[in-house]
Design a protein around this motif. Structure first.
Motif, short mmCIF file in Angstrom:
data_model
loop_
_atom_site.label_atom_id
_atom_site.label_comp_id
_atom_site.label_asym_id
_atom_site.label_seq_id
_atom_site.Cartn_x
_atom_site.Cartn_y
_atom_site.Cartn_z
N PHE A 155 5.16 1.96 -7.13
CA PHE A 155 4.67 2.65 -5.86
C PHE A 155 5.11 1.57 -4.60
O PHE A 155 5.54 1.90 -3.65
CB PHE A 155 3.31 2.82 -5.97
N ALA A 156 4.87 0.33 -4.93
CA ALA A 156 5.14 -0.77 -4.01
C ALA A 156 6.62 -0.72 -3.71
O ALA A 156 7.03 -0.88 -2.50
CB ALA A 156 4.77 -2.25 -4.51
N SER A 157 7.33 -0.67 -4.57
CA SER A 157 8.79 -0.52 -4.36
C SER A 157 9.47 0.37 -3.66
O SER A 157 10.27 0.38 -2.63
CB SER A 157 9.78 -0.62 -5.78
N PHE A 169 12.95 1.46 -13.82
CA PHE A 169 12.63 1.47 -12.18
C PHE A 169 12.24 0.20 -11.86
O PHE A 169 12.51 -0.25 -10.84
CB PHE A 169 11.85 2.86 -11.77
N VAL A 170 11.30 -0.30 -12.68
CA VAL A 170 10.56 -1.48 -12.30
C VAL A 170 11.41 -2.48 -12.26
O VAL A 170 11.64 -3.34 -11.55
CB VAL A 170 9.25 -1.79 -13.19
N ARG A 214 3.92 -1.35 -9.22
CA ARG A 214 5.24 -1.95 -8.69
C ARG A 214 6.16 -1.00 -8.26
O ARG A 214 6.68 -1.05 -7.30
CB ARG A 214 5.61 -2.77 -9.77
N LEU A 261 7.46 1.94 -1.24
CA LEU A 261 7.09 1.73 0.10
C LEU A 261 7.89 0.81 0.75
O LEU A 261 8.22 0.93 1.97
CB LEU A 261 5.76 1.58 0.09
N ILE A 262 8.17 -0.39 0.18
CA ILE A 262 8.82 -1.35 0.69
C ILE A 262 10.31 -1.01 1.11
O ILE A 262 10.69 -1.15 2.21
CB ILE A 262 9.08 -2.58 -0.29
N HIS A 263 10.86 0.20 0.34
CA HIS A 263 12.05 0.49 0.60
C HIS A 263 12.13 1.76 1.78
O HIS A 263 13.15 2.46 1.72
CB HIS A 263 12.99 0.88 -0.42
N GLY A 264 11.03 1.85 2.28
CA GLY A 264 10.76 3.00 3.38
C GLY A 264 10.35 4.30 2.85
O GLY A 264 10.28 5.21 3.69
N ALA A 265 9.77 4.47 1.70
CA ALA A 265 9.26 5.32 1.17
C ALA A 265 9.96 6.83 1.28
O ALA A 265 9.66 7.84 1.81
CB ALA A 265 7.78 5.82 1.69
N TYR A 302 14.90 -2.29 -12.34
CA TYR A 302 16.28 -2.56 -11.51
C TYR A 302 15.95 -1.85 -10.16
O TYR A 302 16.94 -1.57 -9.44
CB TYR A 302 17.37 -1.71 -12.21
N GLY A 303 14.92 -1.17 -9.49
CA GLY A 303 14.77 -0.25 -8.70
C GLY A 303 15.35 0.88 -8.74
O GLY A 303 16.18 1.30 -9.61
N ASP A 318 1.97 -6.50 -8.30
CA ASP A 318 3.08 -6.49 -7.51
C ASP A 318 3.70 -8.05 -7.59
O ASP A 318 4.95 -8.13 -7.67
CB ASP A 318 3.35 -5.91 -6.08
#
Lengths: 208, 208
Positions: free
Chosen positions: B111-113, B27-28, B109, B115-119, B30-31, B171
């Motif tokens: 968690f940050a990803s 997940f880190v 990372r 949030l960045i993509h709108g949670a 490739y998202g 991050d």
DNA sequence: GTCTATAGTTAGATAGAC
DNA sequence: GTCTATCTAACTATAGAC
């Protein structure tokens, strides 16, 4: 260049701009791998195959989008002023960064997502142009320290602190609005951010 | 619960832990959308279909992984101490956050990803448990201000400042190592981070 | 420059033998 | 609890008519 070429160039430029705008939303929502050219075409209101006419592939589109974002930053606002005293220079810089988080959060988010996932595309940029630009910023802070205009602080970590705390309001907006118990941040909220960050950072660096 | 059931439970627990560890890296890298169950299985050294035996689908796996991460934070270290004076409490908190960025950057990372993509997955959590926990942190800072142990600062923005500046080293590590001209950050580098952030934030809040 | 049709690839998820 | 085989869906990219 003939008139025919120029008008062709204008169509290209206009269509690419439409595609960039649509791609930005798509990449922010789904990430690089999750973004689909089909949905980018739908957002842009054009046929799928046209994306492939303007861009070699998805990576090419993403790369050019990142280049645009960085170009705007470099030419626009993301620079400490060497001509000012640290108080004015840093205050101006914090405000500019926060206002960019307010006005163009998606650019910040795409850049952040790229870095979080290991910067596969931006790796070369980080080791060339970015390093050169950073060195100029570090030198400005060092000169302020040498002149006794601020405490002796590590210039790199001060810059990271300013970048992270200002970009936070774009990148982590979902968490911020939950924390502030709002639907979205208001103009006043952003002014409060500028005031809070400026207060702490200026005083924290021993700047009078 | 019989002995047979217990040992079955242990196999489940062990295998799920192996899958979580593999999924975290995937997940880190490739998202969420880009992560593939095939590669998670390969990283974990098990057959693809087994992932589906333990988890309903990809979203279920991702959700449980996020829950694990948040649980560790809440039970482990991510809390301001109400019993200490602000200088000790905030110094301890900054150090704990920076060390977590050093020791478990992938959790930060993911968690940050999100949030960045709108949670999309964490939206409910942000509006329930997170808000409750945050209120306790805000109250601690407000009590310090009322007692005159620090300047009047906006508690929310101070917390955002601490979170963003400490998590930055997990991050945005790709940018940090480029800036510092290193392959990876050393133990000394992280100590320098703790020292720099503590210096600026403590002084910036008017804490003696 | 734009559109339709389609080839080729990869993915998530499940069925069923062991 | 594990594995192989397979179904189905989605997506990238290109070919070729207009």
């Amino acid at each position: 260049m003939t008139k025919a070429n120029m008008s062709e160039g204008n169509i290209r430029q206009k269509n690419k701009a439409i595609i960039f705008s649509a791609a930005k939303k798509e990449f922010v929502t789904y990430g690089f791998k999750g973004a689909s050219i089909k949905r980018i075409a739908e957002r842009a209101g054009i046929a799928r195959a046209n994306i492939h006419y303007y861009f070699k592939d998805k990576t090419d589109l993403y790369q050019q989008l990142l280049s645009n974002i960085i170009e705007v930053w470099n030419t626009d606002y993301d620079t400490l002023s060497a001509d000012q005293a640290p108080k004015e220079a840093i205050s101006t810089y914090i405000r500019a960064k926060v206002m960019h988080s307010k006005n163009d959060p998606d650019s910040s988010r795409i850049f952040a997502s790229e870095l979080i996932h290991g910067a596969p595309i931006l790796h070369d940029y980080l080791n060339t142009d970015f390093k050169t630009w950073l060195q100029s910023q570090v030198a400005i802070i060092e000169s302020w320290v040498e002149k006794g205009q601020m405490d002796k602080v590590n210039p790199h970590h001060l810059l990271f602190l300013i970048w992270s705390s200002t970009q936070h309001y774009a990148d982590f907006n979902a968490q911020v609005v939950a924390a502030l118990d709002k639907e979205a941040m208001s103009d006043d909220d952003f002014e409060e951010v500028v005031a809070s960050l400026t207060q702490i950072i200026i005083k924290g660096c021993g700047i009078k």
